[in-house]
Design a protein around this motif. Structure first.
Motif, PDB file in Angstrom:
ATOM      1  N   ASP A  49      55.329  20.075 -24.952  1.00  0.00           N
ATOM      2  CA  ASP A  49      56.646  19.848 -24.346  1.00  0.00           C
ATOM      3  C   ASP A  49      56.661  20.130 -22.843  1.00  0.00           C
ATOM      4  O   ASP A  49      57.642  19.839 -22.162  1.00  0.00           O
ATOM      5  CB  ASP A  49      57.733  20.666 -25.055  1.00  0.00           C
ATOM      6  CG  ASP A  49      57.526  22.157 -24.918  1.00  0.00           C
ATOM      7  OD1 ASP A  49      56.368  22.614 -24.853  1.00  0.00           O
ATOM      8  OD2 ASP A  49      58.547  22.878 -24.873  1.00  0.00           O
ATOM      9  N   ALA A  82      73.200  17.930 -18.228  1.00  0.00           N
ATOM     10  CA  ALA A  82      72.637  18.775 -19.291  1.00  0.00           C
ATOM     11  C   ALA A  82      71.157  18.456 -19.517  1.00  0.00           C
ATOM     12  O   ALA A  82      70.340  19.359 -19.718  1.00  0.00           O
ATOM     13  CB  ALA A  82      73.425  18.599 -20.585  1.00  0.00           C
ATOM     14  N   GLU A  83      70.799  17.171 -19.457  1.00  0.00           N
ATOM     15  CA  GLU A  83      69.407  16.754 -19.643  1.00  0.00           C
ATOM     16  C   GLU A  83      68.529  17.300 -18.510  1.00  0.00           C
ATOM     17  O   GLU A  83      67.429  17.809 -18.756  1.00  0.00           O
ATOM     18  CB  GLU A  83      69.330  15.224 -19.670  1.00  0.00           C
ATOM     19  CG  GLU A  83      67.931  14.687 -19.827  1.00  0.00           C
ATOM     20  CD  GLU A  83      67.901  13.163 -19.723  1.00  0.00           C
ATOM     21  OE1 GLU A  83      66.925  12.657 -19.138  1.00  0.00           O
ATOM     22  OE2 GLU A  83      68.829  12.496 -20.219  1.00  0.00           O
ATOM     23  N   LEU A  85      69.197  19.926 -16.606  1.00  0.00           N
ATOM     24  CA  LEU A  85      69.127  21.386 -16.728  1.00  0.00           C
ATOM     25  C   LEU A  85      68.093  21.802 -17.783  1.00  0.00           C
ATOM     26  O   LEU A  85      67.381  22.786 -17.605  1.00  0.00           O
ATOM     27  CB  LEU A  85      70.503  21.970 -17.051  1.00  0.00           C
ATOM     28  CG  LEU A  85      71.510  21.947 -15.896  1.00  0.00           C
ATOM     29  CD1 LEU A  85      72.879  22.429 -16.373  1.00  0.00           C
ATOM     30  CD2 LEU A  85      71.028  22.778 -14.727  1.00  0.00           C
ATOM     31  N   GLU A  86      67.992  21.042 -18.857  1.00  0.00           N
ATOM     32  CA  GLU A  86      66.976  21.324 -19.875  1.00  0.00           C
ATOM     33  C   GLU A  86      65.573  21.141 -19.304  1.00  0.00           C
ATOM     34  O   GLU A  86      64.664  21.929 -19.574  1.00  0.00           O
ATOM     35  CB  GLU A  86      67.180  20.421 -21.103  1.00  0.00           C
ATOM     36  CG  GLU A  86      66.233  20.702 -22.240  1.00  0.00           C
ATOM     37  CD  GLU A  86      66.264  22.145 -22.725  1.00  0.00           C
ATOM     38  OE1 GLU A  86      65.179  22.670 -23.048  1.00  0.00           O
ATOM     39  OE2 GLU A  86      67.356  22.753 -22.769  1.00  0.00           O
ATOM     40  N   ARG A  87      65.385  20.112 -18.489  1.00  0.00           N
ATOM     41  CA  ARG A  87      64.084  19.896 -17.851  1.00  0.00           C
ATOM     42  C   ARG A  87      63.778  21.019 -16.857  1.00  0.00           C
ATOM     43  O   ARG A  87      62.619  21.427 -16.723  1.00  0.00           O
ATOM     44  CB  ARG A  87      64.056  18.536 -17.158  1.00  0.00           C
ATOM     45  CG  ARG A  87      64.036  17.393 -18.180  1.00  0.00           C
ATOM     46  CD  ARG A  87      64.087  16.037 -17.540  1.00  0.00           C
ATOM     47  NE  ARG A  87      62.816  15.763 -16.877  1.00  0.00           N
ATOM     48  CZ  ARG A  87      62.708  14.937 -15.839  1.00  0.00           C
ATOM     49  NH1 ARG A  87      63.772  14.322 -15.348  1.00  0.00           N
ATOM     50  NH2 ARG A  87      61.537  14.717 -15.287  1.00  0.00           N
ATOM     51  N   LYS A  89      64.735  24.122 -17.218  1.00  0.00           N
ATOM     52  CA  LYS A  89      64.304  25.238 -18.073  1.00  0.00           C
ATOM     53  C   LYS A  89      62.842  25.065 -18.471  1.00  0.00           C
ATOM     54  O   LYS A  89      62.075  26.028 -18.492  1.00  0.00           O
ATOM     55  CB  LYS A  89      65.178  25.323 -19.324  1.00  0.00           C
ATOM     56  CG  LYS A  89      66.580  25.827 -19.058  1.00  0.00           C
ATOM     57  CD  LYS A  89      67.382  25.841 -20.347  1.00  0.00           C
ATOM     58  CE  LYS A  89      68.826  26.191 -20.085  1.00  0.00           C
ATOM     59  NZ  LYS A  89      69.639  26.122 -21.305  1.00  0.00           N
ATOM     60  N   ARG A  90      62.446  23.847 -18.781  1.00  0.00           N
ATOM     61  CA  ARG A  90      61.049  23.587 -19.122  1.00  0.00           C
ATOM     62  C   ARG A  90      60.141  23.819 -17.916  1.00  0.00           C
ATOM     63  O   ARG A  90      59.007  24.265 -18.060  1.00  0.00           O
ATOM     64  CB  ARG A  90      60.876  22.175 -19.683  1.00  0.00           C
ATOM     65  CG  ARG A  90      61.408  22.058 -21.103  1.00  0.00           C
ATOM     66  CD  ARG A  90      60.880  20.875 -21.888  1.00  0.00           C
ATOM     67  NE  ARG A  90      60.749  19.626 -21.204  1.00  0.00           N
ATOM     68  CZ  ARG A  90      61.680  18.671 -21.145  1.00  0.00           C
ATOM     69  NH1 ARG A  90      62.837  18.830 -21.751  1.00  0.00           N
ATOM     70  NH2 ARG A  90      61.447  17.553 -20.508  1.00  0.00           N
TER      71      ARG A  90
END
Length: 193
Positions: A49, A82-83, A85-87, A89-90
């Motif tokens: 991921d 949101a998408e 922000l998730e990236r 975090k990754r």
């Protein structure tokens, strides 16, 4: 390595030069290896991921952080906040993986060194200083070339130390004073100069 012979002393010395001693903002001294992102990918040391972030790091002009910043700024207009922000975090997880791959030893009391193999949990916990983790990640990403004390990480000009010894008028290759200075200003064991 595709050889059946025992590595020579010069090969061992060369391999030892892949380890750098750095001082972190907390004052903790670490020994790190500075792997390339492509090497980490080649060895399969990165969770699936996080491969997208590694590829973004390698392919974007300003690395993954720069590209994600641009995407976040544009996210409000296209509803993908949101998408993005998730990236992001990754991307944080990716940087922790870089730290995990880099740190090989920590200095303990009395100037001794303890080999370490950091786990994902070690690096993700709040137990380690965030500034120290950021410094190691920046060094691995080649965004920073000096540790917290200002010692240059990476290529060390051997001639620099030979010039120092000559200017110092020190004929003794085992001079304790010269060695102390080299140890203070170099992230590598430059051997005899």
């Amino acid at each position: 390595m595709a050889t059946s012979e025992k590595p020579s002393a010069s090969l061992s010395a060369w391999q030892a030069r892949s380890i750098h001693t750095i001082t972190c903002p907390s004052g903790q001294r670490l020994r790190i290896r500075v792997p390339g992102i492509a090497t980490i990918l080649e060895h399969g040391d990165l969770p699936d991921d996080l491969i997208e972030i590694a590829l973004l790091e390698l392919s974007s002009e300003n690395g993954a952080a720069g590209q994600l910043g641009v995407e976040l700024a544009e996210a409000g207009a296209n509803g993908k906040r949101a998408e993005i922000l998730e990236r992001i975090k990754r991307f944080g997880a990716f940087q922790r993986e870089l730290v995990r791959a880099a740190v090989v030893a920590v200095e303990t009391k009395g100037g001794r060194w303890q080999e370490v193999h950091l786990s994902v949990e070690d690096v993700a916990s709040d137990a380690l200083p965030e500034d120290d983790l950021a410094l190691v990640a920046e060094i691995v990403q080649r965004l920073r070339s000096h540790d917290a004390r200002g010692v240059k990480i990476g290529v060390e000009s051997i001639d620099r130390w030979a010039s120092f010894r000559e200017a110092h008028s020190c004929p003794d290759s085992g001079c304790e004073g010269c060695q102390k200075l080299i140890d203070e200003l170099s992230s590598l064991d430059v051997d005899e100069v």
